[in-house]
Design a protein around this motif. Structure first.
Motif, mmCIF file in Angstrom:
data_model
loop_
_atom_site.group_PDB
_atom_site.id
_atom_site.type_symbol
_atom_site.label_atom_id
_atom_site.label_comp_id
_atom_site.label_asym_id
_atom_site.label_seq_id
_atom_site.Cartn_x
_atom_site.Cartn_y
_atom_site.Cartn_z
ATOM 1 N N PRO A 243 0.833 -1.224 0.000
ATOM 2 C CA PRO A 243 0.000 0.000 0.000
ATOM 3 C C PRO A 243 0.861 1.266 0.000
ATOM 4 O O PRO A 243 0.829 2.073 0.941
ATOM 5 N N TYR B 46 -0.188 5.023 0.864
ATOM 6 C CA TYR B 46 -0.453 5.522 2.215
ATOM 7 C C TYR B 46 0.840 5.576 3.029
ATOM 8 O O TYR B 46 1.726 4.742 2.842
ATOM 9 N N SER C 55 -3.758 -2.676 6.575
ATOM 10 C CA SER C 55 -4.000 -2.509 5.141
ATOM 11 C C SER C 55 -4.837 -3.642 4.558
ATOM 12 O O SER C 55 -4.594 -4.816 4.834
ATOM 13 N N LYS D 108 -4.811 -4.123 1.422
ATOM 14 C CA LYS D 108 -4.005 -4.570 0.279
ATOM 15 C C LYS D 108 -2.927 -5.555 0.710
ATOM 16 O O LYS D 108 -2.636 -6.520 0.010
#
Length: 301
Positions: free
Chosen positions: A218, A221, A256, A258
């Motif tokens: 991710p 972020y 996350s 992801k």
């Protein structure tokens, strides 16, 4: 004369800059944390030696910070001096098949220097968001490679303030570990031994490594990368996922969706949010699987 005035005089003498009451959130990849009393942009190993000897002699708290990619700064900040190992301390010199790097050089810049010199061995490190000093401190690695594979020596400052050299064999390098984690040494320079390679192949491997990162992590972020060390016999991300913790959040911090091995700052997270979420993840994983996850980032104290 206060210690800040004395420090300012030393910085002028050594040609480096300093700032007071600086927010550290902008100097870490998690983008959280309060201010430090003084931030010094160091520019050489000798400067580090001079400043550390002064700070220790005066009993002043200090910490070393690189790119802040494996650090979490408390919300109240750091009541002391932060020595920043950044671009002013980031020179990379080629010497035949070796790269001699100041500790503040970013791993990305070192990888780019290796590519330019047509040297292979650091492709795995392309995209790791840290400095060579911080990278060696924790023996950073990715995709089957670690800095221990290519480091030959380091310059460091010992507890007594001596600037010394250490060979790789003495560094106790293992998974996310080096002797610098417990001997009080401050890494000021790193030398890598690489091999001649085909520049197009090196470039391709670096680009592929970066694409893997973008696809699986991710990166959009703020985070400190992998939040937990890999436990023996399993993977932190798999354990977190099987415990159903993907997307779990506390305040602005979230596991996350992801990549469950990352805690991310979704927006407005505090250090307290991140640590509370990490604690909940550790507790749940321990209760459901028996594994004890260990936090990888260092909390600045």
């Amino acid at each position: 004369m206060t210690y800040i005035n004395q420090l300012e005089a030393l910085c002028r003498q050594s040609g480096c800059t300093m700032e007071t009451e600086v927010s550290l959130a902008g100097y870490t990849t998690f983008r959280v944390g309060g201010p430090c009393r003084v931030l010094v942009h160091v520019n050489s190993g000798r400067t580090v030696q001079m400043l550390v000897q002064f700070l220790r002699r005066e009993g002043i708290r200090f910490a070393v910070l690189g790119r802040g990619s494996n650090v979490i700064v408390p919300d109240e900040g750091f009541d002391g001096v932060v020595l920043l190992f950044g671009s002013a301390f980031g020179q990379v010199i080629r010497q035949e098949n070796r790269l001699i790097c100041q500790a503040g050089a970013s791993l990305r810049a070192v990888c780019s220097a290796a590519l330019e010199a047509e040297l292979t061995g650091l492709e795995f490190a392309y995209g790791i968001p840290g400095t060579v000093g911080g990278g060696l401190y924790m023996n950073a690695g990715a995709y089957g490679g670690e800095l221990s594979d290519v480091v030959v020596s380091a310059e460091y400052l010992d507890r007594e303030g001596n600037l010394l050299q250490m060979d790789a064999e003495q560094m106790e390098l293992s998974y996310r570990h080096s002797c610098f984690m417990h001997n009080g040494g401050i890494i000021t320079g790193v030398t890598f031994q690489l091999q001649p390679g085909d520049p197009e192949q090196i470039r391709t491997e670096m680009e592929q490594t970066l694409e893997k990162r973008k696809a699986k992590q991710p990166l959009e972020y703020p985070s400190a990368g992998s939040t937990f060390k890999r436990p023996q016999g399993d993977y932190a991300s798999r354990l977190i996922e099987v415990c159903g913790l993907k997307g779990l959040s506390v305040g602005g911090a979230e596991v996350s969706r992801k990549h469950s091995g990352f805690i991310i700052n979704k927006g407005g997270a505090t250090c307290a949010d991140i640590l509370a979420l990490a604690d909940r993840v550790q507790q749940t994983v321990r209760e459901q699987t028996g594994f004890q996850l260990e936090l990888e980032p260092v909390v600045l104290k």
